[in-house]
Design a protein around this motif. Sequence first.
Motif, PDB file in Angstrom:
ATOM      1  N   CYS A  96      48.881  37.764  28.279  1.00 14.12           N
ATOM      2  CA  CYS A  96      48.798  37.160  29.619  1.00 14.12           C
ATOM      3  C   CYS A  96      49.960  36.374  30.051  1.00 14.12           C
ATOM      4  N   GLN A 113      49.487  29.054  36.948  1.00 12.08           N
ATOM      5  CA  GLN A 113      49.687  28.724  35.390  1.00 12.08           C
ATOM      6  C   GLN A 113      48.334  28.508  34.787  1.00 12.08           C
ATOM      7  N   LYS A 153      45.267  28.968  36.332  1.00 10.98           N
ATOM      8  CA  LYS A 153      44.342  30.037  36.323  1.00 10.98           C
ATOM      9  C   LYS A 153      44.621  31.050  35.288  1.00 10.98           C
ATOM     10  N   ARG A 154      45.657  31.305  34.956  1.00 14.61           N
ATOM     11  CA  ARG A 154      46.117  32.225  34.023  1.00 14.61           C
ATOM     12  C   ARG A 154      45.560  31.830  32.588  1.00 14.61           C
ATOM     13  N   THR A 214      40.124  33.779  40.728  1.00 10.49           N
ATOM     14  CA  THR A 214      41.110  33.375  39.729  1.00 10.49           C
ATOM     15  C   THR A 214      42.597  33.704  40.712  1.00 10.49           C
ATOM     16  N   GLU A 251      52.506  36.673  42.626  1.00  8.29           N
ATOM     17  CA  GLU A 251      51.619  36.012  41.504  1.00  8.29           C
ATOM     18  C   GLU A 251      50.447  37.008  41.583  1.00  8.29           C
ATOM     19  N   GLU A 279      50.702  40.302  39.820  1.00 10.31           N
ATOM     20  CA  GLU A 279      50.937  39.891  38.324  1.00 10.31           C
ATOM     21  C   GLU A 279      49.360  39.824  37.734  1.00 10.31           C
ATOM     22  N   SER A 280      48.651  39.305  38.626  1.00 12.04           N
ATOM     23  CA  SER A 280      47.228  38.809  38.183  1.00 12.04           C
ATOM     24  C   SER A 280      46.538  40.071  38.059  1.00 12.04           C
ATOM     25  N   LEU A 291      47.070  42.112  35.376  1.00 13.70           N
ATOM     26  CA  LEU A 291      46.522  41.600  34.074  1.00 13.70           C
ATOM     27  C   LEU A 291      45.156  41.863  34.066  1.00 13.70           C
TER      28      LEU A 291
END
Lengths: 242, 332
Positions: free
Chosen positions: A125, A142, A144-145, A164, A172, A175-176, A179
Motif C-alpha cells: 500500500c 494518507q 485514505k490509503r 477512497t 495520488e 497511485e490509488s 493499488l
Amino acid sequence: MNSILQVNDATKKFSGLMANEGITFHVDRGEIVGVVGPNGAGKTTLFNSLSGVHQLTRGSIIFDGTDITKLNSHKICKLGIGRTFQIPQAIVTLTVEENVLIGALCHTNNMKEARQHADETIEVCGLAALAKKPASILNVAQKKRLEIARAYATDPKLLLLDETMAGLTATERVESVKLIEKINAKGVSILMIEHNMDVVMRVSNRVIVLDAGKVLAIGTPEEVTSNEAVINAYLGGGKKDA
Amino acid sequence: MKKLSSKRYLLWAGILVILIVLPLLFNTAFSHHIMTMMCIWALLGMGWNFIGGYAGQISNGHAIYYAFGAYANAMLLQWFNLSPWIAMWVGCLLSAGIAFLIGKGLLRFRGHVFAIATMAVAECVRLIFINTKAVGGATGVYIFSAKLNPILYMQFSSTRTYVYLYMAIVVCVLLFVRWLNKTKFCYYLRAINGNETAAESAGINAANYKLLAYMLSAVIVSLAGSLYMQFMLYTDPSMILTSNISMMIVLVTVMGGVGTVYGPIIGAIVLTYISEYTRVYLSHYNGLDMVIYGVLVILIVLFIPDGLISIPGRIKRHRERRHTAGKEAPAK
Ligand SMILES: Nc1ncnc2c1ncn2[C@@H]1O[C@H](COP(=O)(O)OP(=O)(O)O)[C@@H](O)[C@H]1O
Ligand SMILES: [Mg+2]
C-alpha cells in the motif's frame, strides 16, 4: 454460485426516509464494480448494510454462499468483507503500522505472523515510510490509503471502497488506481463508490448507478454511459459541473 | 523470547536488590505499612488500567471488587475456616462473575454515562454491605486470631513478611501485564479505545473484548482487596467501599500513565507516599493533608496529562528540540 455477493431487494429506511429501496445486484468473483450516484443517493448507506454497520429494513445479502443479512460488522469482516470509510476512521491512538496490524490480526492470534502480514500489506500500500508514525498525523490522502491497508490486511474476498479517491490530487489518484488494480489482481473482488467518472469508467467491469436510493442502471461502463436515464439524471449534471 | 541485553539485565538486577534491601533499610512498621500499601495500590492501578486505560472505559466503581476480594477472605474464613490462600482465588472468581453481570449491563454505555452508572452501582453495593448483618454491616469484620497458623492463614507477625510477599505478587502481576501488553488482546483493546467503528470493521468483537477487559480488571482489583484484608486483618465499608477509593484507583493510574505497563506502579508509589505522609504529618491541622494532597494531584494531572511515566520522554524531546534549534540558529 459464481457471484461472490448477491444483494436482493435491499431496502433501508431511516425514520421515514428511504435511503435505499429495492436494490438488487451481484458482484462476480474477481470483478471490480463501481457504484456512482449523486450525493445522498444512498451509496454509503448500502455499504453500511453490506458491512453490518446497520441492518436492512427489507431484503437479503448473500456473501460467498452465506446469508449475512443479520450479521454484525466484526462477523462480516471475519467472513471476508473488508471496508473503508468515506470519512477515514484511523485508529488515532495507534501508529500506522499498528493500524494495519489490527487488520492483520483478524485471522490469527500469532503476533509474529500478523506483524509479517502487516508489513507486507504496508509495503504493497506504499505506507512503508510512514509505518512508525502515529496515525493521527497523516493527511487525508494518507489516511485514505491507511483505510485501504487496514481493510486489505484482513484478507478480504470482497473489498468495499467508499470514495477512497475523493480529495486526492491527480497523481495520488493514479497511485490509488494502481493499488486497487494490484489488490484486484490478487483475486480480491472490489465494490467501489467513486465520484471521479474517468476512474470509474476505466477500472470497473460493471457500474451501478444509484439515484434517490434506487438503482437507475446497471451495466458495463459503455452501457451505462449510453443509458438515457443516466445521462439525464446524473452524467449530464456531472458534466455541466465539470 | 529476546535475550535481555546486559544493560537491561543489570537494571533489573539492581531493582531486585533494591526491593530486597529497602524493607531492611527502612525497618519500621510505618515504612513497611507504606511499602505494603504501595504494592496494593499498584495492583489496583494495574487492574483498573485494563478497562480504564487500554479499553478507555472509565469505571468509577472499582472499589466494589476491592471489597469483594477483602470480604471473600474474611467471610470464607469466618464461615468455613477457609485459608486466605484459597479464599483470595474464590474472591477473584466471584469478582469475575459479578463483573460479567455488571459489564453485560453497563458496557453498552460510553464516557460519562458509564462512569456515572458504575458509580451508582458501587453506591448500591456499599449500601447493601452496610445493611447486611451477615457481613458485619457498618461495623465490618475482624479476622485476627492468635490461634491460627500464621503461614497457613497469612497472618504474619512481621510486617516485613507482608512487604516481601506483596512485592513478589506485584512482580508476578507485572510480568503478566508485560506479556499481555504485546498480545492481540491488548492491541485489540487499544484499537477499540482509539476508534470502535474501525475496530469492529476490522473484525473485532468490541463488546466481548471490553467485557473481558472489565472482568480481568475486576479480578486483579479483587486480589488487591484480599491482600489488603490480610494486612489490615480488619475492614468495614467506610474503609474499602467508598467513592473515594474508587476515585483513588482511577487517580493512581491516570497519574502514573494510563494504558502503560509501568504507569500504575509509578502512580502507586508517588500517590501512596504523598497521601501517607500528608496524612501523618499534617493531620493535626484539620483537613490540611487532604487539601495539599488534592492540590498536588491537580498539579500533576494538569501539567503532566500523560502521567508521570511520560516525564523522561518529555525531557528527551525538549533536549532534542533545543539541540536542533541550536544547530539551526547560525544558518538563519
Ligand atoms: N444513520 C442515518 N440516519 C438517518 N439518515 C441517514 C443515515 N445515514 C444516511 N442517512 C440519509 O440517507 C441518505 C443517503 O445517505 P448516504 O448513503 O450517505 O448517501 P451517499 O453516500 O450516496 O452520498 C441521505 O439523505 C442521508 O442523510
Ligand atoms: Mg457517501
